[in-house]
Design a protein around this motif. Structure first.
Motif, PDB file in Angstrom:
ATOM      1  N   LEU A 132      23.660  82.460-140.898  1.00 32.13           N
ATOM      2  CA  LEU A 132      25.027  82.600-140.416  1.00 32.13           C
ATOM      3  C   LEU A 132      25.923  82.871-141.614  1.00 32.13           C
ATOM      4  O   LEU A 132      25.907  82.129-142.593  1.00 32.13           O
ATOM      5  N   THR A 133      26.671  83.944-141.549  1.00 33.35           N
ATOM      6  CA  THR A 133      27.623  84.269-142.600  1.00 33.35           C
ATOM      7  C   THR A 133      29.019  84.045-142.066  1.00 33.35           C
ATOM      8  O   THR A 133      29.378  84.576-141.024  1.00 33.35           O
ATOM      9  N   VAL A 134      29.790  83.248-142.770  1.00 29.93           N
ATOM     10  CA  VAL A 134      31.151  82.941-142.364  1.00 29.93           C
ATOM     11  C   VAL A 134      32.102  83.466-143.430  1.00 29.93           C
ATOM     12  O   VAL A 134      31.927  83.183-144.609  1.00 29.93           O
ATOM     13  N   HIS A 135      33.083  84.233-143.012  1.00 28.92           N
ATOM     14  CA  HIS A 135      34.106  84.728-143.928  1.00 28.92           C
ATOM     15  C   HIS A 135      35.387  83.957-143.651  1.00 28.92           C
ATOM     16  O   HIS A 135      35.862  83.926-142.527  1.00 28.92           O
ATOM     17  N   VAL A 136      35.904  83.331-144.670  1.00 29.31           N
ATOM     18  CA  VAL A 136      37.118  82.536-144.542  1.00 29.31           C
ATOM     19  C   VAL A 136      38.251  83.278-145.237  1.00 29.31           C
ATOM     20  O   VAL A 136      38.127  83.665-146.392  1.00 29.31           O
TER      21      VAL A 136
END
Length: 164
Positions: free
Chosen positions: A17-21
């Motif tokens: 899972l890649t999360v961009h904040v």
């Protein structure tokens, strides 16, 4: 009939899972820690969480436009480019749901937030939701009923809230 890939093997599946904040730089560590904490709590022993850094530059990809546009300051609503005329309370209810899309809202909480009172009947909320459904997105379930609880905006990707 072939078995489903999910149930076919006995080996656990690995999901990345890649999360961009996107936030101010000083808030990134706090937000990242919160995400790691939430994921770890959900996964318990089955989940390994790693955080890679430093923050890399991001190139934004063009997004498809949402079919529902709420222009908050102008108090206008566009459904697929066509203006939808709403009453003051219908607009306020839609704006509130659209700006809090991931939560299920109890009727009493909606009365407090939108009507600014608890003296109206809970059925009043139901009537306004029914009118909104009739005016916006015929055939689309934009406002989802959660039986015995209240209402929720069905999909945050269907709405864009514009301010200014």
């Amino acid at each position: 009939m072939r078995p489903s890939p999910v149930t076919a093997g006995t080996e656990p599946a690995r999901v990345t899972l890649t999360v961009h904040v996107t936030a101010e730089a000083d808030r990134i560590p706090e937000l990242t820690a919160g995400l790691v904490n939430a994921l770890t709590t959900l996964g318990r022993d089955e989940l390994a969480v790693t955080v890679d850094g430093p923050v890399a530059p991001v190139v934004s990809l063009p997004r498809r436009s949402a079919p529902l546009v709420v222009q908050a300051d102008a108090r206008r609503v566009l459904w697929q480019g066509r203006e939808v005329v709403l009453t003051r309370l219908e607009f306020d209810l839609l704006l509130y749901l659209a700006t809090h899309p991931s939560r299920v809202h109890r009727r009493r909480a909606l009365m407090t937030q939108v009507w600014r009172t608890t003296y109206v009947s809970e059925r009043t909320v139901d009537v306004h939701v029914r009118r909104l459904r009739g005016k916006i997105g015929l055939g689309e379930d934009l406002i989802r009923t959660v039986r015995g609880v209240g209402y929720q905006f069905a999909d945050a990707g269907l709405v864009a809230v514009e301010r200014g």
